[in-house]
Design a protein around this motif. Structure first.
Motif, short mmCIF file in Angstrom:
data_model
loop_
_atom_site.label_atom_id
_atom_site.label_comp_id
_atom_site.label_asym_id
_atom_site.label_seq_id
_atom_site.Cartn_x
_atom_site.Cartn_y
_atom_site.Cartn_z
N CYS A 70 2.81 5.94 2.54
CA CYS A 70 2.31 6.49 1.29
C CYS A 70 0.96 7.19 1.51
O CYS A 70 0.09 6.68 2.24
N HIS A 72 -1.41 7.49 -0.50
CA HIS A 72 -2.53 6.82 -1.16
C HIS A 72 -3.26 5.92 -0.17
O HIS A 72 -4.34 6.28 0.32
N ARG A 73 -2.67 4.78 0.19
CA ARG A 73 -3.36 3.91 1.13
C ARG A 73 -2.45 3.35 2.20
O ARG A 73 -2.64 2.25 2.71
N GLY A 74 -1.41 4.15 2.52
CA GLY A 74 -0.69 3.88 3.75
C GLY A 74 0.38 2.81 3.72
O GLY A 74 0.80 2.32 4.78
N VAL A 75 0.86 2.43 2.55
CA VAL A 75 1.95 1.45 2.48
C VAL A 75 3.25 2.07 3.00
O VAL A 75 3.50 3.26 2.79
N CYS A 89 6.29 4.31 -4.48
CA CYS A 89 5.57 3.28 -3.74
C CYS A 89 5.34 2.07 -4.65
O CYS A 89 4.85 2.23 -5.78
N TYR A 91 3.19 -0.20 -4.51
CA TYR A 91 1.82 -0.72 -4.60
C TYR A 91 1.13 -0.24 -5.88
O TYR A 91 0.72 -1.02 -6.71
N HIS A 92 1.04 1.11 -6.06
CA HIS A 92 0.39 1.65 -7.25
C HIS A 92 1.24 2.71 -7.94
O HIS A 92 0.75 3.49 -8.74
N GLY A 93 2.53 2.80 -7.50
CA GLY A 93 3.47 3.62 -8.25
C GLY A 93 3.49 5.11 -7.95
O GLY A 93 4.12 5.88 -8.68
N TRP A 94 2.82 5.56 -6.91
CA TRP A 94 2.93 6.98 -6.57
C TRP A 94 4.40 7.28 -6.22
O TRP A 94 5.06 6.45 -5.59
S1 FES Z 1 -0.47 2.69 -1.39
FE1 FES Z 1 1.19 3.70 -2.27
S2 FES Z 1 0.65 3.92 -4.32
FE2 FES Z 1 -1.03 2.93 -3.46
#
Ligand code: FES
Ligand code: FE2
Length: 428
Positions: A70, A72-75, A89, A91-94
């Motif tokens: 992702c 955003h922060r790599g998930v 994603c 984690y935060h829905g992106w």
């Molecule tokens: S790490 Fe994917 S939405 Fe935050």
């Protein structure tokens, strides 16, 4: 023998390496179609050429391979929710579509247009012949779709499998070019395996342990001809096409299906050994298909839920010393695929080719390495696109044939080496 730099050139396929760039000019087998069976099914991790991606089929049925992580922060998006034409994603829905475009950043106001500026790396996927293929190169150099015969016959005539092989792609592929090992390593299997036994050619194989190799360059790669003595005044020829960069076809036996392989690098220490079987003019029988599903012929049994063979380096491939002694199998390892894979993995993750001693039966390997190095350099230095990308080069067949001595196989077997719909394969 190779110099250290040559061995590195041939075995490294990460982004920016010469061989890596070469591989990125072809459609490569990426997944079995059954791994992404329907819209919104779970995404699949796809690691190829030292890149990590996830592949998914969206709500409309479209396929795509995008960066695994992702923005955003790599998930890892393998954990993502595949829903409403995109992968979200958790984690935060992106959310991302099959082209890698970010379509939603729930925490930001829509009017800000923030998500329009976020795009993950992506590669096109196409489904053809039960396989999902990926192209990982520059868009403007994308070749026509793959035309290998196994991928163009009706799926009732073909069977595909893949297995993890825990070594560099090149030493695995070199086993596919070197048919001299068949008379030794696979000698037991020729008599017993349901997908090999009973062919007249098997006797020629077992009676002559000193094949003479005649390797001819072709537009897309090589024809590796191995000649063994047959009846008076005749030779038994087994002809293996190798098409760049990593496709080989095993010469057939009797009316058994024809088969072959791709060796696709996962990273420099692992590859996917793809194995396909098909019959050019008839459906596979229920018994043949069952034997393939049971891991016979060139296929394997798996650790459940994975593509790792059940016989693997952690259990010494279930080697049976008694079977080795009794010559039930030459190496003591069961099954053609694992006979090959066990020995190739035993060379270490990357074979040290500065220490090898090659002989006449290695001519095919020597020429394939030269072709690969030349093509990789021409691509890097002059931007020349490599051979084997076009359908014409892909319409080949392997051949097992008895010819009068003195007749060059390139002439006498010319027609048999071309794949044509409905044409019977030349096989003894
Ligand atoms: S790490 Fe994917 S939405 Fe935050
Ligand atoms: Fe083999």
């Amino acid at each position: 023998m190779l110099k250290k730099e040559q061995n590195e050139l041939l075995t490294q396929t990460g982004p920016g390496t010469p061989m890596g760039e070469l591989f990125r000019r072809y459609w490569l087998p990426a997944l079995l179609a059954s791994e992404l069976p329907e819209p919104d099914c779970p995404p699949v991790r796809l690691h190829l050429l030292s890149e990590k991606m996830i592949a998914f089929r969206d709500s409309s049925g479209c396929l795509g391979a995008i960066d695994e992580f992702c923005a955003h922060r790599g998930v890892s998006l393998w954990f993502g929710r595949n829903e409403e034409n995109g992968i979200r994603c958790p984690y935060h829905g992106w959310k991302y579509d099959v082209s890698g475009q970010c379509t939603e950043v729930p925490s930001e106001p829509v009017e800000s247009g923030y998500c329009d500026r976020i795009k993950l790396k992506s590669y096109p996927l196409v489904e053809r012949g039960g396989v999902i293929w990926v192209y990982m190169g520059p868009k403007d150099q994308q070749p026509p779709l793959p035309e290998w015969e196994f991928a163009t016959v009706p799926t009732s005539q073909s069977f595909m499998s893949k297995r993890l092989q825990e070594c560099n792609w090149l030493q695995a592929m070199e086993g596919g070019i070197d048919s001299s090992h068949v008379s030794f390593l696979h000698s037991g299997a020729l008599d017993r395996d349901p997908l090999f036994k009973g062919a007249k050619g098997n006797q020629y194989n077992l009676n002559d342990l000193k094949p003479v190799f005649d390797v001819q360059s072709t537009e897309g790669g090589l024809y590796v001809g191995a000649r063994r003595n047959a009846e008076e005044g005749r030779y038994y020829w087994r002809i293996t096409p190798w098409i760049m960069p990593c496709f080989t076809m095993v010469p057939p036996r009797g009316d058994h299906p024809i088969h072959g392989h791709f060796w696709v690098p996962i990273d420099d220490h692992n590859n996917w050994a793809w194995s396909f079987d098909y019959h050019p003019t008839r459906d596979l029988s229920r018994e043949e298909r069952q034997a393939m599903e049971d891991g016979q012929g060139i296929h394997v049994k798996y650790v459940p839920g994975t593509f790792r063979p059940l016989q693997n380096k952690d259990n010494d491939y279930l080697m049976d010393r008694d079977a080795q002694k009794a010559r039930i199998s030459y190496s003591g390892i069961e099954g053609i695929a694992m006979q090959d894979a066990s020995l190739q993995e035993s060379m270490g993750p990357i074979q040290d080719r500065t220490r090898e001693n090659l002989v006449g039966t290695d001519n095919g390997i020597i020429m394939a390495r030269q072709r690969l190095m030349k093509a990789a350099k021409a691509l890097m230095e002059k931007g020349e696109l490599p051979p084997g990308r076009m359908p014409e080069a892909q319409r080949v067949r392997s051949v097992a044939i008895v010819l009068p001595r003195g007749e060059p196989f390139t002439e006498a077997a010319k027609d048999a080496l071309r794949a044509e719909p409905g044409k019977k394969h030349a096989s003894v």
